[in-house]
Design a protein around this motif. Sequence first.
Motif, short mmCIF file in Angstrom:
data_model
loop_
_atom_site.label_atom_id
_atom_site.label_comp_id
_atom_site.label_asym_id
_atom_site.label_seq_id
_atom_site.Cartn_x
_atom_site.Cartn_y
_atom_site.Cartn_z
N GLN A 200 1.00 -1.16 -0.13
CA GLN A 200 0.14 0.06 0.04
C GLN A 200 0.88 1.19 -0.03
N CYS A 201 2.17 1.23 0.49
CA CYS A 201 2.43 2.78 0.18
C CYS A 201 3.42 2.85 -0.68
N LEU A 202 4.32 1.70 -1.65
CA LEU A 202 4.24 1.93 -2.25
C LEU A 202 3.57 2.05 -3.62
N ASP A 203 2.53 1.83 -3.55
CA ASP A 203 1.10 1.92 -4.10
C ASP A 203 0.57 3.43 -4.27
N GLY A 204 0.64 4.02 -3.01
CA GLY A 204 0.14 5.09 -2.72
C GLY A 204 1.76 6.11 -3.34
N THR A 205 3.11 5.94 -3.30
CA THR A 205 3.83 6.92 -3.32
C THR A 205 4.25 6.67 -4.74
N THR A 206 3.97 5.43 -5.88
CA THR A 206 4.08 5.79 -7.04
C THR A 206 2.95 6.58 -7.36
N TYR A 207 1.57 6.69 -6.91
CA TYR A 207 0.50 7.15 -7.34
C TYR A 207 1.09 9.11 -7.23
N ALA A 208 1.48 9.38 -6.25
CA ALA A 208 1.89 10.51 -6.37
C ALA A 208 2.76 10.61 -6.56
N PHE A 209 3.99 10.36 -6.79
CA PHE A 209 4.84 10.43 -8.00
C PHE A 209 5.31 9.64 -8.73
N PRO A 210 4.85 9.43 -10.06
CA PRO A 210 5.12 7.91 -10.38
C PRO A 210 6.41 8.40 -11.32
N ARG A 247 -13.02 -0.49 -3.27
CA ARG A 247 -10.79 -0.22 -3.16
C ARG A 247 -11.21 1.91 -3.48
N ALA A 248 -11.34 2.72 -2.20
CA ALA A 248 -11.26 3.63 -2.78
C ALA A 248 -10.19 4.60 -3.82
N LEU A 249 -10.75 5.44 -4.80
CA LEU A 249 -9.80 5.93 -5.74
C LEU A 249 -8.73 6.85 -5.16
N TYR A 250 -7.39 6.90 -5.64
CA TYR A 250 -7.10 7.95 -5.15
C TYR A 250 -7.31 9.07 -5.32
N SER A 251 -6.79 10.39 -4.44
CA SER A 251 -7.17 11.72 -4.94
C SER A 251 -6.96 12.94 -3.85
N SER A 252 -7.69 13.40 -2.72
CA SER A 252 -7.12 13.96 -1.78
C SER A 252 -6.40 12.98 -0.59
N GLY A 253 -5.60 13.13 0.69
CA GLY A 253 -5.63 12.44 1.51
C GLY A 253 -4.09 12.77 1.79
N ILE A 254 -3.51 11.08 1.75
CA ILE A 254 -2.09 10.88 2.15
C ILE A 254 -0.99 11.15 0.99
N TRP A 255 -1.96 10.53 -0.21
CA TRP A 255 -0.88 10.41 -1.52
C TRP A 255 -1.42 10.86 -2.36
N ARG A 256 -1.45 12.13 -3.04
CA ARG A 256 -1.61 13.26 -4.26
C ARG A 256 -0.78 13.44 -5.40
N TYR A 257 -1.30 13.60 -6.15
CA TYR A 257 -0.32 14.20 -7.13
C TYR A 257 -1.09 15.00 -7.38
N TYR A 258 0.49 16.03 -7.77
CA TYR A 258 0.85 17.22 -7.99
C TYR A 258 1.71 17.15 -8.76
N PRO A 259 1.39 17.45 -10.25
CA PRO A 259 2.56 16.69 -11.71
C PRO A 259 3.96 18.47 -10.84
N GLU A 260 3.93 19.15 -10.21
CA GLU A 260 4.60 19.90 -10.65
C GLU A 260 5.41 20.09 -9.25
N LEU A 261 5.75 19.26 -8.40
CA LEU A 261 6.05 19.13 -7.12
C LEU A 261 7.33 17.55 -7.45
N GLU A 262 6.52 16.94 -9.83
CA GLU A 262 8.32 16.29 -9.93
C GLU A 262 8.93 17.14 -10.63
N GLU A 263 8.74 18.31 -11.04
CA GLU A 263 9.57 19.94 -12.76
C GLU A 263 10.53 19.15 -11.80
#
Length: 263
Positions: A200-210, A247-263
């Motif tokens: 679960q940790c790796l799944d969420g982190t992959t969503y946040a920082f693919p 299984r809830a979809l990722y959105s807000s919460g712990i694991w979030r995807y902000y593209p600009e955080l990987e720029e």
Amino acid sequence: MSAPQTKRIKTTDDAPYELIYWPGIPGRGELIRVLFEEAGVPYTDTAKTAGDKAVPLVLGYMDASNTGDATNPPVFAPPVLKHGSLTINQVPNILLYLAPKLGLAGADSDADGLFHLNGIVLTLLDGFVNEVHETHHPVATSLTYEEQKPEAKKRAKAFTEERLPKFLGYVQRVLDAKTSGDGPWLYGDKLTYADLVLFQCLDGTTYAFPKSVGKLQESGKYDGVFKVYDAIKERPNIKKYLESDRRALYSSGIWRYYPELEE
């Protein structure tokens, strides 16, 4: 004069499990759900069943006026687990309670092995939950992400370049250790709750920082880590769960995807 003893809390193995958590997000509650799903144990999830009452139920536990009951002190925040007359919170505490009962504590569940597993899990939660959360809320949880964007960019850069490889490296070292055994699992040559938490940790982190996770996976330095992830994903009960509406979809919460955080 000695202090009075707290009344002993009674739980029974056949008592229903009730998970109390925010609706609409995986969040920390997901780290508990994957244990129930893998074990095939029925549980009530108020995020799914309480409807409009789900949020007020959580807020009721967090309310400053809530002082617990005769056998349970007040909790600070969700997730909350109720089992029989027991009410507990804090993810690592709940996991440590559930793992032996669900057969996910390995062969040494009554010996030192449980504490080794707990140490591994605490480290996973530090790196892939707490530090991930701080990439989008580095200043204060009371501020929105947009109100701390410059700080978030700096924190995310440090996380993806320094901390993420360090934590993945630790997990790979655990897998390379003699205590891991011959199989793909983290400890004792047997599937445990630590493997499910890693998934679960790796799944969420992959969503946040693919991009960042993808690059580290391609490096080949952490093949064992991603082998555990793939093995968990294909387990029959987990596979069925991931394909379900539970299984809830990722959105807000712990694991979030902000593209600009990987720029």
